[in-house]
Motif scaffolding. Structure first.
Motif, PDB file in Angstrom:
ATOM      1  N   LYS A   4      57.113 -74.784   6.223  1.00  0.00           N
ATOM      2  CA  LYS A   4      55.674 -74.956   6.295  1.00  0.00           C
ATOM      3  C   LYS A   4      55.349 -75.194   7.576  1.00  0.00           C
ATOM      4  CE  LYS A   4      52.726 -73.079   2.365  1.00  0.00           C
ATOM      5  NZ  LYS A   4      51.736 -73.580   1.433  1.00  0.00           N
ATOM      6  N   LEU A   5      54.120 -75.937   8.539  1.00  0.00           N
ATOM      7  CA  LEU A   5      54.005 -77.019   9.457  1.00  0.00           C
ATOM      8  C   LEU A   5      53.224 -77.929   9.263  1.00  0.00           C
ATOM      9  CD1 LEU A   5      55.088 -77.927  12.089  1.00  0.00           C
ATOM     10  CD2 LEU A   5      53.700 -76.588  13.238  1.00  0.00           C
ATOM     11  N   PHE A   6      53.683 -78.495   8.958  1.00  0.00           N
ATOM     12  CA  PHE A   6      51.805 -80.040   8.152  1.00  0.00           C
ATOM     13  C   PHE A   6      52.394 -81.637   9.947  1.00  0.00           C
ATOM     14  CE2 PHE A   6      52.974 -78.333   4.127  1.00  0.00           C
ATOM     15  CZ  PHE A   6      52.637 -78.335   3.643  1.00  0.00           C
ATOM     16  N   LEU A   7      50.711 -80.644  10.064  1.00  0.00           N
ATOM     17  CA  LEU A   7      50.250 -82.063  11.163  1.00  0.00           C
ATOM     18  C   LEU A   7      49.680 -82.835  11.417  1.00  0.00           C
ATOM     19  CD1 LEU A   7      49.576 -79.064  13.734  1.00  0.00           C
ATOM     20  CD2 LEU A   7      51.812 -79.760  13.364  1.00  0.00           C
ATOM     21  N   PHE A   8      50.090 -83.907  11.259  1.00  0.00           N
ATOM     22  CA  PHE A   8      48.858 -85.299  10.329  1.00  0.00           C
ATOM     23  C   PHE A   8      48.664 -86.616  12.208  1.00  0.00           C
ATOM     24  CE2 PHE A   8      52.604 -84.696   6.594  1.00  0.00           C
ATOM     25  CZ  PHE A   8      51.834 -85.482   5.783  1.00  0.00           C
ATOM     26  N   ASP A   9      47.728 -85.918  11.631  1.00  0.00           N
ATOM     27  CA  ASP A   9      46.617 -86.831  12.342  1.00  0.00           C
ATOM     28  C   ASP A   9      46.873 -88.671  11.756  1.00  0.00           C
ATOM     29  OD1 ASP A   9      44.343 -87.984  14.169  1.00  0.00           O
ATOM     30  OD2 ASP A   9      43.469 -88.732  13.012  1.00  0.00           O
ATOM     31  N   PHE A  10      47.285 -89.830  12.779  1.00  0.00           N
ATOM     32  CA  PHE A  10      47.665 -90.956  12.412  1.00  0.00           C
ATOM     33  C   PHE A  10      46.858 -91.591  11.814  1.00  0.00           C
ATOM     34  CE2 PHE A  10      49.004 -95.195  14.381  1.00  0.00           C
ATOM     35  CZ  PHE A  10      51.160 -95.081  13.889  1.00  0.00           C
ATOM     36  N   ASP A  11      45.670 -92.633  12.978  1.00  0.00           N
ATOM     37  CA  ASP A  11      45.650 -93.087  12.683  1.00  0.00           C
ATOM     38  C   ASP A  11      44.086 -92.840  12.021  1.00  0.00           C
ATOM     39  OD1 ASP A  11      45.550 -95.737  14.956  1.00  0.00           O
ATOM     40  OD2 ASP A  11      45.687 -93.403  15.675  1.00  0.00           O
ATOM     41  N   GLY A  12      44.629 -93.394  10.622  1.00  0.00           N
ATOM     42  CA  GLY A  12      43.185 -93.589   8.914  1.00  0.00           C
ATOM     43  C   GLY A  12      44.042 -92.810   7.843  1.00  0.00           C
ATOM     44  N   VAL A  13      45.181 -91.694   8.393  1.00  0.00           N
ATOM     45  CA  VAL A  13      45.830 -90.807   7.423  1.00  0.00           C
ATOM     46  C   VAL A  13      46.948 -91.822   7.321  1.00  0.00           C
ATOM     47  CG1 VAL A  13      46.727 -88.938   7.512  1.00  0.00           C
ATOM     48  CG2 VAL A  13      44.942 -88.743   8.072  1.00  0.00           C
ATOM     49  N   LEU A  14      48.220 -91.823   8.209  1.00  0.00           N
ATOM     50  CA  LEU A  14      49.330 -93.203   8.070  1.00  0.00           C
ATOM     51  C   LEU A  14      48.953 -94.459   7.871  1.00  0.00           C
ATOM     52  CD1 LEU A  14      51.029 -90.400   9.726  1.00  0.00           C
ATOM     53  CD2 LEU A  14      51.537 -90.625   7.719  1.00  0.00           C
ATOM     54  N   VAL A  15      47.904 -94.864   8.683  1.00  0.00           N
ATOM     55  CA  VAL A  15      47.949 -95.825   8.436  1.00  0.00           C
ATOM     56  C   VAL A  15      46.120 -96.850   8.651  1.00  0.00           C
ATOM     57  CG1 VAL A  15      49.272 -96.646  10.112  1.00  0.00           C
ATOM     58  CG2 VAL A  15      47.936 -96.587  11.001  1.00  0.00           C
ATOM     59  N   ASP A  16      46.059 -97.776   8.521  1.00  0.00           N
ATOM     60  CA  ASP A  16      44.536 -98.313   8.307  1.00  0.00           C
ATOM     61  C   ASP A  16      44.315 -99.002   9.411  1.00  0.00           C
ATOM     62  OD1 ASP A  16      42.186 -99.071   7.829  1.00  0.00           O
ATOM     63  OD2 ASP A  16      42.833-100.312   5.673  1.00  0.00           O
ATOM     64  N   SER A  17      44.229 -98.018  10.531  1.00  0.00           N
ATOM     65  CA  SER A  17      44.384 -99.336  12.154  1.00  0.00           C
ATOM     66  C   SER A  17      42.606 -98.870  12.581  1.00  0.00           C
ATOM     67  CB  SER A  17      45.097 -98.170  12.881  1.00  0.00           C
ATOM     68  OG  SER A  17      44.487 -97.178  12.831  1.00  0.00           O
ATOM     69  N   LEU A  18      41.601 -98.719  12.393  1.00  0.00           N
ATOM     70  CA  LEU A  18      40.321 -98.623  12.510  1.00  0.00           C
ATOM     71  C   LEU A  18      39.556-100.139  13.260  1.00  0.00           C
ATOM     72  CD1 LEU A  18      37.654 -96.888  12.758  1.00  0.00           C
ATOM     73  CD2 LEU A  18      36.944 -97.898  10.712  1.00  0.00           C
ATOM     74  N   ALA A  19      40.155-100.834  12.775  1.00  0.00           N
ATOM     75  CA  ALA A  19      39.480-102.397  13.262  1.00  0.00           C
ATOM     76  C   ALA A  19      40.413-102.880  14.596  1.00  0.00           C
ATOM     77  CB  ALA A  19      40.104-103.421  12.183  1.00  0.00           C
ATOM     78  N   TYR A 156      46.275 -79.280   8.889  1.00  0.00           N
ATOM     79  CA  TYR A 156      46.250 -80.288   9.767  1.00  0.00           C
ATOM     80  C   TYR A 156      45.425 -81.597   8.853  1.00  0.00           C
ATOM     81  CZ  TYR A 156      44.952 -83.569  13.242  1.00  0.00           C
ATOM     82  OH  TYR A 156      44.906 -84.498  14.285  1.00  0.00           O
ATOM     83  N   VAL A 157      46.673 -82.155   8.826  1.00  0.00           N
ATOM     84  CA  VAL A 157      46.187 -83.089   7.488  1.00  0.00           C
ATOM     85  C   VAL A 157      45.198 -84.509   8.849  1.00  0.00           C
ATOM     86  CG1 VAL A 157      47.342 -85.271   6.052  1.00  0.00           C
ATOM     87  CG2 VAL A 157      48.282 -82.975   6.273  1.00  0.00           C
ATOM     88  N   CYS A 158      43.811 -84.357   8.153  1.00  0.00           N
ATOM     89  CA  CYS A 158      42.676 -85.024   8.749  1.00  0.00           C
ATOM     90  C   CYS A 158      41.846 -85.998   8.469  1.00  0.00           C
ATOM     91  CB  CYS A 158      42.647 -84.388   9.741  1.00  0.00           C
ATOM     92  SG  CYS A 158      41.886 -82.885   9.795  1.00  0.00           S
ATOM     93  N   ASP A 159      41.399 -86.825   9.015  1.00  0.00           N
ATOM     94  CA  ASP A 159      40.376 -87.558   8.309  1.00  0.00           C
ATOM     95  C   ASP A 159      39.448 -87.595   8.995  1.00  0.00           C
ATOM     96  OD1 ASP A 159      41.485 -89.338  10.390  1.00  0.00           O
ATOM     97  OD2 ASP A 159      40.479 -91.375   9.171  1.00  0.00           O
ATOM     98  N   THR A 160      39.195 -86.456  10.138  1.00  0.00           N
ATOM     99  CA  THR A 160      37.594 -86.807  10.371  1.00  0.00           C
ATOM    100  C   THR A 160      36.958 -85.817  11.061  1.00  0.00           C
ATOM    101  OG1 THR A 160      38.157 -86.678  12.844  1.00  0.00           O
ATOM    102  CG2 THR A 160      37.869 -89.026  11.707  1.00  0.00           C
ATOM    103  N   ALA A 161      35.651 -85.899  11.385  1.00  0.00           N
ATOM    104  CA  ALA A 161      34.629 -84.281  10.882  1.00  0.00           C
ATOM    105  C   ALA A 161      35.648 -83.724  12.478  1.00  0.00           C
ATOM    106  CB  ALA A 161      33.711 -84.178  10.749  1.00  0.00           C
ATOM    107  N   GLY A 162      35.338 -84.471  13.587  1.00  0.00           N
ATOM    108  CA  GLY A 162      35.978 -84.325  14.774  1.00  0.00           C
ATOM    109  C   GLY A 162      37.286 -83.117  14.804  1.00  0.00           C
ATOM    110  N   ASP A 163      38.224 -84.097  13.129  1.00  0.00           N
ATOM    111  CA  ASP A 163      40.055 -83.433  13.312  1.00  0.00           C
ATOM    112  C   ASP A 163      39.511 -82.019  12.768  1.00  0.00           C
ATOM    113  OD1 ASP A 163      41.045 -85.427  14.668  1.00  0.00           O
ATOM    114  OD2 ASP A 163      40.980 -86.731  12.849  1.00  0.00           O
ATOM    115  N   ILE A 164      38.975 -81.271  12.144  1.00  0.00           N
ATOM    116  CA  ILE A 164      38.223 -80.671  10.972  1.00  0.00           C
ATOM    117  C   ILE A 164      37.445 -79.446  11.960  1.00  0.00           C
ATOM    118  CG2 ILE A 164      37.274 -79.562   9.444  1.00  0.00           C
ATOM    119  CD1 ILE A 164      37.464 -82.486   7.938  1.00  0.00           C
ATOM    120  N   ARG A 165      36.998 -79.962  13.275  1.00  0.00           N
ATOM    121  CA  ARG A 165      36.653 -79.100  13.606  1.00  0.00           C
ATOM    122  C   ARG A 165      37.569 -78.499  15.069  1.00  0.00           C
ATOM    123  NH1 ARG A 165      31.618 -82.503  13.055  1.00  0.00           N
ATOM    124  NH2 ARG A 165      30.258 -81.432  12.316  1.00  0.00           N
TER     125      ARG A 165
END
Length: 207
Positions: A4-19, A156-165
């Motif tokens: 399978k292919l797993f596509l990862f978002d970075f910010d928010g998924v792999l790291v806590d980088s919001l600030a 796609y492994v993600c953390d925002t609504a825009g990513d899902i769309r």
């Protein structure tokens, strides 16, 4: 071809980088003569859509923003970023059987720096950042073509609504993590294919 292919978002998924990300966006805006984003909630609203489409809709010159970002990125304080360390053994297990790629709105420079710093670097086959393409749809389609996976076997492994769309428009499966930027309720409104509450839950998608 990977299982399978797993596509990862970075910010928010792999790291806590919001600030860090929020600060960098505001610094870039100020450099090109725009006022900073007023509140954290207003900043997160930009990720109901593709980030670059969202700022373009506000009238911001995306090319000017990217030029400012290129100058600002090496000067940021990456010491405030924290990795999601529980993902490390999960990624190791996934990598043994599947392809793993990062697809992000962040720059590849910043992503590579943080992957190396936090020990994530060995697990990813490629990084498709903002310097590759602004559209996550295009990046997802490129990754599918490059690795030869079909829609049912691409997540796609993600953390925002825009990513899902964007992932849905690209025709792949969506897994929304609940430890990222958008809260569970906001993610659920977009109806992802899976909700992931703990890093280890990702392994269920590998079957």
């Amino acid at each position: 071809m990977p299982g399978k292919l797993f596509l990862f978002d970075f910010d928010g998924v792999l790291v806590d980088s919001l600030a860090l990300y929020e600060n960098s966006v505001n610094v870039c805006l100020e450099r090109i003569g725009w006022p900073p984003i007023g509140t954290r909630e207003e900043f997160l609203d930009l990720f109901e859509d593709n980030f670059y489409s969202a700022i373009a809709k506000r009238g911001i010159d995306v090319d000017a923003f990217m030029a400012a970002s290129k100058a600002v990125t090496p000067t940021l304080d990456y010491g405030i970023v924290r990795p999601v360390t529980e993902l490390l053994p999960v990624l190791a297990e996934m990598k043994a059987r599947h392809g793993l790629v990062i697809i992000s709105s962040n720059s590849s420079f910043a992503i590579r720096l943080m992957l190396a710093k936090f020990g994530f670097e060995p697990y990813f086959d490629d990084i498709l950042g903002a310097d590759f393409n602004f559209s996550k749809i295009e990046k997802i389609l490129y990754a599918k073509g490059h690795f030869g996976t079909d829609s049912r076997h691409t997540w796609y492994v993600c953390d925002t609504a825009g990513d899902i769309r964007e992932a849905r428009e690209a025709g792949v499966m969506t897994a929304a993590v609940t430890w990222g930027w958008h809260p569970r309720e906001r993610l659920e409104r977009t109806r992802p294919d899976a909700m992931i509450d703990k890093p280890g839950d990702l392994l269920a998608l590998c079957r």
